[in-house]
Design a protein around this motif. Structure first.
Motif, mmCIF file in Angstrom:
data_model
loop_
_atom_site.group_PDB
_atom_site.id
_atom_site.type_symbol
_atom_site.label_atom_id
_atom_site.label_comp_id
_atom_site.label_asym_id
_atom_site.label_seq_id
_atom_site.Cartn_x
_atom_site.Cartn_y
_atom_site.Cartn_z
ATOM 1 N N PRO A 14 0.738 -0.815 0.049
ATOM 2 C CA PRO A 14 -0.240 0.128 -0.209
ATOM 3 C C PRO A 14 1.013 1.185 0.141
ATOM 4 O O PRO A 14 1.989 1.108 0.690
ATOM 5 C CB PRO A 14 -0.781 -0.034 1.279
ATOM 6 C CG PRO A 14 -0.970 -1.740 1.510
ATOM 7 C CD PRO A 14 0.093 -2.235 1.113
ATOM 8 N N LYS A 15 0.744 2.463 -1.131
ATOM 9 C CA LYS A 15 1.390 3.465 -0.376
ATOM 10 C C LYS A 15 1.300 4.197 0.036
ATOM 11 O O LYS A 15 2.765 4.881 0.838
ATOM 12 C CB LYS A 15 0.456 4.738 -1.360
ATOM 13 C CG LYS A 15 0.919 6.126 -1.851
ATOM 14 C CD LYS A 15 0.449 6.571 -3.280
ATOM 15 C CE LYS A 15 0.936 7.549 -2.836
ATOM 16 N NZ LYS A 15 2.607 7.755 -2.588
ATOM 17 N N PRO A 16 1.142 4.331 1.278
ATOM 18 C CA PRO A 16 1.288 4.391 3.101
ATOM 19 C C PRO A 16 2.409 3.767 3.479
ATOM 20 O O PRO A 16 3.176 4.578 3.309
ATOM 21 C CB PRO A 16 0.255 4.745 3.597
ATOM 22 C CG PRO A 16 -1.099 4.844 2.901
ATOM 23 C CD PRO A 16 -0.470 3.322 1.984
ATOM 24 N N VAL A 17 2.481 2.269 3.337
ATOM 25 C CA VAL A 17 3.777 1.616 3.560
ATOM 26 C C VAL A 17 4.739 2.455 2.564
ATOM 27 O O VAL A 17 6.236 2.812 3.567
ATOM 28 C CB VAL A 17 2.883 0.040 3.684
ATOM 29 C CG1 VAL A 17 4.647 0.058 4.002
ATOM 30 C CG2 VAL A 17 1.999 -0.322 4.305
ATOM 31 N N ARG A 18 4.644 2.554 1.506
ATOM 32 C CA ARG A 18 5.830 2.531 0.742
ATOM 33 C C ARG A 18 6.407 4.110 0.881
ATOM 34 O O ARG A 18 7.388 4.525 1.263
ATOM 35 C CB ARG A 18 5.115 2.663 -0.607
ATOM 36 C CG ARG A 18 5.051 1.341 -1.234
ATOM 37 C CD ARG A 18 4.950 1.555 -2.844
ATOM 38 N NE ARG A 18 4.457 1.984 -3.469
ATOM 39 C CZ ARG A 18 2.285 2.233 -3.888
ATOM 40 N NH1 ARG A 18 2.432 1.175 -3.414
ATOM 41 N NH2 ARG A 18 1.992 3.820 -4.252
ATOM 42 N N LEU A 20 6.201 5.433 3.909
ATOM 43 C CA LEU A 20 6.587 5.642 5.124
ATOM 44 C C LEU A 20 8.048 4.879 4.914
ATOM 45 O O LEU A 20 8.731 5.576 5.958
ATOM 46 C CB LEU A 20 5.803 4.647 6.067
ATOM 47 C CG LEU A 20 6.492 4.954 7.960
ATOM 48 C CD1 LEU A 20 6.532 5.628 8.264
ATOM 49 C CD2 LEU A 20 5.499 3.430 8.477
ATOM 50 N N LEU A 21 8.325 3.792 4.763
ATOM 51 C CA LEU A 21 9.740 3.064 4.483
ATOM 52 C C LEU A 21 10.377 3.300 3.301
ATOM 53 O O LEU A 21 11.677 3.790 3.129
ATOM 54 C CB LEU A 21 9.382 1.134 3.873
ATOM 55 C CG LEU A 21 8.886 0.904 4.961
ATOM 56 C CD1 LEU A 21 8.418 -0.426 4.790
ATOM 57 C CD2 LEU A 21 8.962 0.745 6.555
ATOM 58 N N GLY A 22 9.844 4.595 2.529
ATOM 59 C CA GLY A 22 11.070 5.286 1.077
ATOM 60 C C GLY A 22 11.323 4.516 0.450
ATOM 61 O O GLY A 22 12.021 4.458 -0.248
ATOM 62 N N ILE A 23 10.293 3.866 -0.045
ATOM 63 C CA ILE A 23 10.206 2.529 -0.751
ATOM 64 C C ILE A 23 9.909 2.989 -2.236
ATOM 65 O O ILE A 23 8.207 3.502 -2.638
ATOM 66 C CB ILE A 23 9.077 0.733 -0.713
ATOM 67 C CG1 ILE A 23 10.073 0.770 0.916
ATOM 68 C CG2 ILE A 23 9.463 -0.111 -1.561
ATOM 69 C CD1 ILE A 23 9.308 -0.081 0.969
ATOM 70 N N ALA A 24 10.707 3.096 -3.518
ATOM 71 C CA ALA A 24 10.262 3.269 -4.975
ATOM 72 C C ALA A 24 10.853 2.060 -5.714
ATOM 73 O O ALA A 24 11.632 1.152 -5.060
ATOM 74 C CB ALA A 24 10.520 4.678 -4.638
ATOM 75 N N PRO A 25 10.346 1.988 -7.113
ATOM 76 C CA PRO A 25 10.798 1.496 -7.987
ATOM 77 C C PRO A 25 12.331 0.887 -7.876
ATOM 78 O O PRO A 25 13.033 1.714 -7.760
ATOM 79 C CB PRO A 25 10.557 1.989 -9.148
ATOM 80 C CG PRO A 25 8.695 2.548 -8.416
ATOM 81 C CD PRO A 25 9.256 3.546 -7.601
ATOM 82 N N GLY A 26 12.888 -0.388 -7.683
ATOM 83 C CA GLY A 26 14.008 -0.638 -7.930
ATOM 84 C C GLY A 26 14.469 -0.826 -6.380
ATOM 85 O O GLY A 26 14.968 -1.191 -5.917
ATOM 86 N N SER A 27 14.046 -0.740 -4.945
ATOM 87 C CA SER A 27 14.328 -0.937 -3.348
ATOM 88 C C SER A 27 13.721 -2.203 -3.513
ATOM 89 O O SER A 27 13.196 -3.082 -4.149
ATOM 90 C CB SER A 27 13.394 -0.254 -2.815
ATOM 91 O OG SER A 27 12.993 1.433 -3.147
ATOM 92 N N GLN A 28 14.791 -2.422 -2.192
ATOM 93 C CA GLN A 28 14.394 -3.974 -2.100
ATOM 94 C C GLN A 28 14.262 -4.053 -0.526
ATOM 95 O O GLN A 28 14.399 -2.729 0.302
ATOM 96 C CB GLN A 28 16.491 -4.702 -1.311
ATOM 97 C CG GLN A 28 17.068 -4.509 -2.950
ATOM 98 C CD GLN A 28 18.507 -5.081 -3.363
ATOM 99 O OE1 GLN A 28 18.681 -5.261 -2.171
ATOM 100 N NE2 GLN A 28 19.146 -5.302 -4.237
ATOM 101 N N VAL A 29 13.265 -5.197 -0.187
ATOM 102 C CA VAL A 29 13.282 -5.176 1.188
ATOM 103 C C VAL A 29 13.008 -6.064 1.385
ATOM 104 O O VAL A 29 13.657 -7.102 0.954
ATOM 105 C CB VAL A 29 11.039 -5.309 0.500
ATOM 106 C CG1 VAL A 29 11.082 -3.613 0.750
ATOM 107 C CG2 VAL A 29 10.514 -5.701 -0.728
ATOM 108 N N ASP A 30 12.840 -5.996 2.876
ATOM 109 C CA ASP A 30 13.062 -8.059 3.482
ATOM 110 C C ASP A 30 11.872 -8.529 4.494
ATOM 111 O O ASP A 30 11.348 -7.101 4.630
ATOM 112 C CB ASP A 30 14.720 -7.747 4.072
ATOM 113 C CG ASP A 30 15.015 -9.078 4.973
ATOM 114 O OD1 ASP A 30 14.857 -10.226 4.201
ATOM 115 O OD2 ASP A 30 15.921 -8.649 5.911
ATOM 116 N N PHE A 31 11.696 -9.405 4.610
ATOM 117 C CA PHE A 31 10.442 -9.672 5.474
ATOM 118 C C PHE A 31 11.679 -10.529 6.266
ATOM 119 O O PHE A 31 12.343 -11.358 6.344
ATOM 120 C CB PHE A 31 9.640 -11.015 4.410
ATOM 121 C CG PHE A 31 9.193 -10.064 3.409
ATOM 122 C CD1 PHE A 31 7.853 -9.809 3.523
ATOM 123 C CD2 PHE A 31 9.749 -9.769 1.356
ATOM 124 C CE1 PHE A 31 6.876 -9.110 2.598
ATOM 125 C CE2 PHE A 31 8.441 -9.536 0.809
ATOM 126 C CZ PHE A 31 7.469 -8.671 0.840
#
Length: 77
Positions: A14-18, A20-31
């Motif tokens: 969701p956009k609010p989460v992106r 908040l975390l500064g996630i953009a296309p190409g960002s790497q995320v970890d679970f």
């Protein structure tokens, strides 16, 4: 916020989460699995979004001395 898993196992963050975390296309995320058993999404790269307070940090610059400020706040002028 709820999202749906696609047939390929993908979800839309969701956009609010992106934001908040500064996630953009190409960002790497970890679970990561939390101690309580829940799963937490975090940025995997070292880039962190700027703090919402970052622009407020700094100093007031040259100006009144501590004595002058105390005089003003005590209404001794």
């Amino acid at each position: 916020m709820t999202t749906t898993v696609t047939a390929k196992g993908q979800v839309t963050i969701p956009k609010p989460v992106r934001d908040l975390l500064g996630i953009a296309p190409g960002s790497q995320v970890d679970f990561r699995r939390a101690a309580a058993g829940s799963v937490v999404l975090v940025r995997a790269d070292e880039k962190r979004p700027a703090s919402r307070f970052a622009k407020l940090r700094g100093h007031a610059g040259k100006g009144l001395s501590t004595e002058a400020i105390m005089t003003l706040t005590r209404d001794e002028a």
